[in-house]
Design a protein around this motif. Structure first.
Motif, PDB file in Angstrom:
ATOM      1  N   UNK A 172      24.754  34.200  38.347  1.00  0.00           N
ATOM      2  CA  UNK A 172      24.477  34.468  36.919  1.00  0.00           C
ATOM      3  C   UNK A 172      24.805  35.910  36.559  1.00  0.00           C
ATOM      4  N   UNK A 173      24.411  36.832  37.434  1.00  0.00           N
ATOM      5  CA  UNK A 173      24.690  38.243  37.144  1.00  0.00           C
ATOM      6  C   UNK A 173      26.203  38.505  37.155  1.00  0.00           C
ATOM      7  N   UNK A 174      26.867  37.890  38.111  1.00  0.00           N
ATOM      8  CA  UNK A 174      28.328  38.064  38.184  1.00  0.00           C
ATOM      9  C   UNK A 174      29.013  37.510  36.937  1.00  0.00           C
ATOM     10  N   UNK A 175      28.459  36.432  36.362  1.00  0.00           N
ATOM     11  CA  UNK A 175      29.004  35.901  35.100  1.00  0.00           C
ATOM     12  C   UNK A 175      28.914  36.953  33.999  1.00  0.00           C
ATOM     13  N   UNK A 176      27.804  37.706  34.027  1.00  0.00           N
ATOM     14  CA  UNK A 176      27.603  38.692  32.953  1.00  0.00           C
ATOM     15  C   UNK A 176      28.457  39.941  33.140  1.00  0.00           C
ATOM     16  N   UNK A 177      28.620  40.390  34.391  1.00  0.00           N
ATOM     17  CA  UNK A 177      29.240  41.710  34.598  1.00  0.00           C
ATOM     18  C   UNK A 177      30.576  41.680  35.344  1.00  0.00           C
ATOM     19  N   UNK A 178      30.762  40.721  36.216  1.00  0.00           N
ATOM     20  CA  UNK A 178      31.974  40.707  37.056  1.00  0.00           C
ATOM     21  C   UNK A 178      32.035  41.885  38.015  1.00  0.00           C
ATOM     22  N   UNK A 179      30.890  42.551  38.237  1.00  0.00           N
ATOM     23  CA  UNK A 179      30.926  43.800  39.012  1.00  0.00           C
ATOM     24  C   UNK A 179      30.766  43.661  40.523  1.00  0.00           C
ATOM     25  N   UNK A 180      30.512  42.450  41.026  1.00  0.00           N
ATOM     26  CA  UNK A 180      30.379  42.306  42.485  1.00  0.00           C
ATOM     27  C   UNK A 180      31.752  42.152  43.130  1.00  0.00           C
ATOM     28  N   UNK A 181      31.956  42.898  44.186  1.00  0.00           N
ATOM     29  CA  UNK A 181      33.204  42.747  44.954  1.00  0.00           C
ATOM     30  C   UNK A 181      33.117  41.609  45.945  1.00  0.00           C
ATOM     31  N   UNK A 182      32.028  41.596  46.708  1.00  0.00           N
ATOM     32  CA  UNK A 182      31.977  40.650  47.821  1.00  0.00           C
ATOM     33  C   UNK A 182      30.543  40.231  48.130  1.00  0.00           C
ATOM     34  N   UNK A 183      30.432  39.051  48.714  1.00  0.00           N
ATOM     35  CA  UNK A 183      29.136  38.535  49.136  1.00  0.00           C
ATOM     36  C   UNK A 183      29.084  38.566  50.658  1.00  0.00           C
ATOM     37  N   UNK A 184      27.961  39.078  51.189  1.00  0.00           N
ATOM     38  CA  UNK A 184      27.836  39.240  52.647  1.00  0.00           C
ATOM     39  C   UNK A 184      26.548  38.575  53.127  1.00  0.00           C
ATOM     40  N   UNK A 185      26.643  37.383  53.698  1.00  0.00           N
ATOM     41  CA  UNK A 185      25.435  36.791  54.288  1.00  0.00           C
ATOM     42  C   UNK A 185      25.047  37.596  55.528  1.00  0.00           C
ATOM     43  N   UNK A 186      23.780  37.937  55.659  1.00  0.00           N
ATOM     44  CA  UNK A 186      23.321  38.697  56.832  1.00  0.00           C
ATOM     45  C   UNK A 186      22.359  37.830  57.635  1.00  0.00           C
ATOM     46  N   UNK A 187      22.757  37.530  58.851  1.00  0.00           N
ATOM     47  CA  UNK A 187      21.939  36.671  59.733  1.00  0.00           C
ATOM     48  C   UNK A 187      20.747  37.464  60.255  1.00  0.00           C
ATOM     49  N   UNK A 188      19.578  36.916  60.131  1.00  0.00           N
ATOM     50  CA  UNK A 188      18.392  37.583  60.669  1.00  0.00           C
ATOM     51  C   UNK A 188      18.509  37.685  62.192  1.00  0.00           C
ATOM     52  N   UNK A 189      18.400  38.899  62.700  1.00  0.00           N
ATOM     53  CA  UNK A 189      18.401  39.135  64.148  1.00  0.00           C
ATOM     54  C   UNK A 189      16.980  39.509  64.553  1.00  0.00           C
ATOM     55  N   UNK A 190      16.486  38.880  65.628  1.00  0.00           N
ATOM     56  CA  UNK A 190      15.048  38.984  65.879  1.00  0.00           C
ATOM     57  C   UNK A 190      14.639  39.971  66.966  1.00  0.00           C
TER      58      UNK A 190
END
Ligand code: V47
Ligand code: SF4
Length: 390
Positions: free
Chosen positions: A247-265
């Motif tokens: 939704x935010x990206x629809x409004x601004x287009x300002x994100x370059x990339x999405x980075x999923x971060x795996x929880x390391x325990x």
């Protein structure tokens, strides 16, 4: 394309078929369908869909960059349960605090090297405020005017602005005027309010994270977005998280990339929570790529996931491997990641990408091409055999 057509033809599950048809037609999928994908789609199915979306957006390219990190301190006023890296002020003797001169010396140590980005993040130290960091960035830019400064998570920015008694707009404008180019994606964790309260209840809220990024975008500072997954969340929480980003990206287009971060325990207050499997990691990359239709790029951050899974992820929607790193970050090694001294040469990154039949492109932070390695033959046997021994 042929793969997708075959998939549609041979899918018996009506919901999965309708998702595949939406992807073929360039249409967005709903939150319900996102959860359905996580719960019902086989990994090979997700691979075909995510690959299709990736190819539509990025062709045969896999991006990487030449970068290093600066972590000014691991002293932190917050107490995120998943964090292995931070030390509270009362444990100060176990932490580090780099002086300004030590940071600048580190920047100078890259003189003559074709590095394009410095990534600055760390703990939230009460004595390192907005004016200090603005001055630091100015000095870094004086040493290396060409270096892109990607700095400070929304968590650090919220604290800095609060302490300096300025609005996010004022704080970000000051940093921008001193040379900061963009924001990294950290601190997002998981946006669900109840879960956030359990794993990182004392730091910036979901609304604040989103507002800071929206403000940055409006000021012409792009940013990244992350999602910490594989802890106590369920699929519906991941989709909710990505939905807010979409939704935010629809409004601004300002994100370059999405980075999923795996929880390391390793060595944190959530060490009893088992880590996700590699299959789950790949599933998550793929659903992210399919769901976030308005994000240009999905990145596998190899110091966190390990280089082997990062290479595999290129078949599950990922088109970016981050960078050379030069053993300059401790966040993941301290949390038990495979990469204990994360460093890759450009030849090693290129070898990883060529081995899966893609075209390596060195990018800058904003995804402009720095160097096209389409016809590049790796001169060193070491890097070539490195890729095949992965
Ligand atoms: O916000 C901390 C995460 C983030 C753990 O924008 C952990 O290009 C897993 O955001 N297990 C900071 N994750 C790092 C970050 C980042 C990294 C690389 C590239 C970019 C970018 C951003 O690290 C924190 C938190 O979500 N984190 N501890 C842990 N035990
Ligand atoms: Fe501090 Fe960041 Fe660690 Fe949270 S994740 S304790 S804000 S360093």
């Amino acid at each position: 394309m042929a793969d997708l057509a075959l998939l549609i033809e041979h899918t018996n599950d009506a919901t999965l078929r309708s998702v595949a048809e939406k992807i073929r037609d360039g249409k967005r999928i709903s939150e319900d369908k996102g959860v359905y994908l996580y719960e019902h789609a086989e990994l090979s199915y997700l691979s075909v869909l995510a690959n299709y979306v990736r190819e539509q957006k990025n062709g045969n390219t896999v991006y990487f960059n030449r970068n290093f990190h600066v972590e000014p301190t691991n002293i932190c006023v917050f107490d995120c349960k998943f964090c292995s890296y931070s030390r509270l002020l009362k444990q100060k003797n176990e932490g580090w605090e780099l002086t300004e001169e030590e940071i600048l010396e580190k920047v100078r140590s890259y003189d003559g090297q074709a590095i394009t980005e410095v990534h600055i993040v760390g703990g939230v130290h009460p004595k390192m405020g907005l004016q200090y960091f603005a001055g630091l960035i100015k000095k870094i830019k004086e040493i290396r005017p060409d270096l892109h400064v990607k700095a400070f998570t929304a968590v650090e920015l919220e604290y800095m602005c609060r302490k300096a008694k300025v609005s996010y707009e004022e704080g970000l404008s000051i940093l921008k005027d001193h040379g900061q180019g963009s924001l990294p994606g950290g601190g997002a964790e998981i946006f669900d309010t109840e879960l956030r309260a359990q794993i990182c209840g004392d730091k910036c809220t979901t609304e604040q994270w989103l507002e800071i990024h929206e403000t940055a975008h409006k000021l012409g500072m792009p940013s990244n977005a992350t999602m910490l997954y594989g802890h106590i969340e369920q699929y519906k929480h991941r989709i909710h998280h990505m939905s807010l980003l979409r939704e935010l990206q629809d409004r601004t287009g300002g994100f370059n990339t999405f980075i999923p971060l795996k929880f390391r325990n390793g060595d944190n207050q959530m060490s009893h929570v088992p880590e996700t499997t590699t299959v789950e990691d790949l599933r998550n990359y793929a659903v992210s790529r399919i769901f976030l239709d308005n994000f240009g790029h999905v990145k596998a951050y190899w110091p966190m996931i390990g280089r082997k899974t990062a290479q595999l992820s290129l078949n599950f929607g990922v088109d970016d491997l981050d960078g050379t790193i030069d053993d300059s970050t401790k966040i993941y090694s301290m949390a038990g990641a495979e990469e204990q001294r994360p460093t890759l040469t450009t030849d090693e990154l290129i070898a990883m990408i060529q081995e899966v039949g893609r075209t390596p492109i060195e990018r800058d932070t904003l995804y402009n091409t720095v160097k096209d390695y389409s016809d590049y033959i790796i001169p060193s046997d070491d890097a070539r055999s490195y890729a095949t021994s992965l």
